[in-house]
Design a protein around this motif. Sequence first.
Motif, mmCIF file in Angstrom:
data_model
loop_
_atom_site.group_PDB
_atom_site.id
_atom_site.type_symbol
_atom_site.label_atom_id
_atom_site.label_comp_id
_atom_site.label_asym_id
_atom_site.label_seq_id
_atom_site.Cartn_x
_atom_site.Cartn_y
_atom_site.Cartn_z
ATOM 1 N N VAL A 9 0.846 -1.199 0.000
ATOM 2 C CA VAL A 9 0.000 0.000 0.000
ATOM 3 C C VAL A 9 0.879 1.245 0.000
ATOM 4 O O VAL A 9 0.630 2.198 -0.751
ATOM 5 N N GLY A 10 1.926 1.248 0.803
ATOM 6 C CA GLY A 10 2.842 2.391 0.838
ATOM 7 C C GLY A 10 3.509 2.636 -0.498
ATOM 8 O O GLY A 10 3.662 3.780 -0.929
ATOM 9 N N LYS A 11 3.889 1.554 -1.162
ATOM 10 C CA LYS A 11 4.508 1.698 -2.490
ATOM 11 C C LYS A 11 3.521 2.255 -3.496
ATOM 12 O O LYS A 11 3.883 3.035 -4.377
ATOM 13 N N ARG A 12 2.268 1.859 -3.367
ATOM 14 C CA ARG A 12 1.236 2.394 -4.270
ATOM 15 C C ARG A 12 1.013 3.884 -4.025
ATOM 16 O O ARG A 12 0.803 4.642 -4.968
ATOM 17 N N PHE A 67 -4.877 1.363 -4.055
ATOM 18 C CA PHE A 67 -3.763 1.024 -3.176
ATOM 19 C C PHE A 67 -3.577 -0.484 -3.016
ATOM 20 O O PHE A 67 -2.517 -0.941 -2.600
ATOM 21 N N PHE A 68 -4.599 -1.259 -3.353
ATOM 22 C CA PHE A 68 -4.524 -2.712 -3.210
ATOM 23 C C PHE A 68 -4.308 -3.434 -4.541
ATOM 24 O O PHE A 68 -4.152 -4.650 -4.553
ATOM 25 N N GLU A 69 -4.297 -2.697 -5.629
ATOM 26 C CA GLU A 69 -4.066 -3.324 -6.930
ATOM 27 C C GLU A 69 -2.687 -3.968 -6.946
ATOM 28 O O GLU A 69 -1.731 -3.418 -6.422
ATOM 29 N N GLY A 70 -2.605 -5.149 -7.531
ATOM 30 C CA GLY A 70 -1.336 -5.852 -7.646
ATOM 31 C C GLY A 70 -1.062 -6.829 -6.535
ATOM 32 O O GLY A 70 -0.039 -7.512 -6.559
ATOM 33 N N LEU A 71 -1.944 -6.910 -5.559
ATOM 34 C CA LEU A 71 -1.765 -7.931 -4.532
ATOM 35 C C LEU A 71 -2.175 -9.273 -5.109
ATOM 36 O O LEU A 71 -3.181 -9.382 -5.803
ATOM 37 N N ASP A 83 8.185 -6.041 -7.401
ATOM 38 C CA ASP A 83 8.573 -4.856 -6.644
ATOM 39 C C ASP A 83 8.936 -3.717 -7.572
ATOM 40 O O ASP A 83 9.769 -2.889 -7.252
ATOM 41 N N LEU A 84 8.325 -3.668 -8.743
ATOM 42 C CA LEU A 84 8.625 -2.616 -9.704
ATOM 43 C C LEU A 84 8.305 -1.247 -9.143
ATOM 44 O O LEU A 84 9.017 -0.278 -9.389
ATOM 45 N N LEU A 85 7.250 -1.132 -8.342
ATOM 46 C CA LEU A 85 6.865 0.168 -7.805
ATOM 47 C C LEU A 85 7.878 0.698 -6.802
ATOM 48 O O LEU A 85 7.911 1.888 -6.527
ATOM 49 N N GLY A 86 8.698 -0.175 -6.263
ATOM 50 C CA GLY A 86 9.709 0.247 -5.307
ATOM 51 C C GLY A 86 10.993 0.715 -5.966
ATOM 52 O O GLY A 86 11.886 1.230 -5.302
ATOM 53 N N ASP A 87 11.102 0.552 -7.257
ATOM 54 C CA ASP A 87 12.308 0.922 -7.991
ATOM 55 C C ASP A 87 12.169 2.355 -8.497
ATOM 56 O O ASP A 87 11.399 2.643 -9.405
#
Length: 119
Positions: A9-12, A67-71, A83-87
Motif C-alpha cells: 500500500v505504501g509503495k502504491r 492502493f490494493f491493486e497488484g496484490l 517490486d517494480l513500484l519500489g524501484d
Amino acid sequence: MTHPVDVHVGKRVRHRRWKIAMTQQQLAKRVGIKFQRIQKYETGMNRISASRMWDIGEALDVPVSFFFEGLDDNHEGGTPTGDLLGDREAMELVRSYYAIPENQRRRLFDLDRVLSEVA
C-alpha cells in the motif's frame, strides 16, 4: 516488523505521488499531517487507517482500491507480486514516458517491442 500488505500500500501511495509529480510535503499538507508520516506510510513502517487512506486517495485522485491493486490473492497473506513500484529508476522512466506526446509515445512503444523481440 512490517506487514507485506502495508509495504505494498505504501509503495502504491509513492507510485501515484511520483506519477503526478507531488512531493511528500505537498501530500502531507493536503491530508493535514506532517511529511514524516507520509514517509512512514510509503515504507510500510506505519499502517494507514481507513479514513486516512480515504483522504490520501482523494488527495491523489484515486479510489481506495488503487492502493490494493497488484496484490496476489492466491498468495498466503496477500503478499505483493513484484517490486517494480519500489524501484525509483523504473518510476522515473514511467513518468518520463507519460510526459511524451501520445503519438510519439506509441512509436517509442512499438520500437521497444521490436527491440525486445530481437534481444
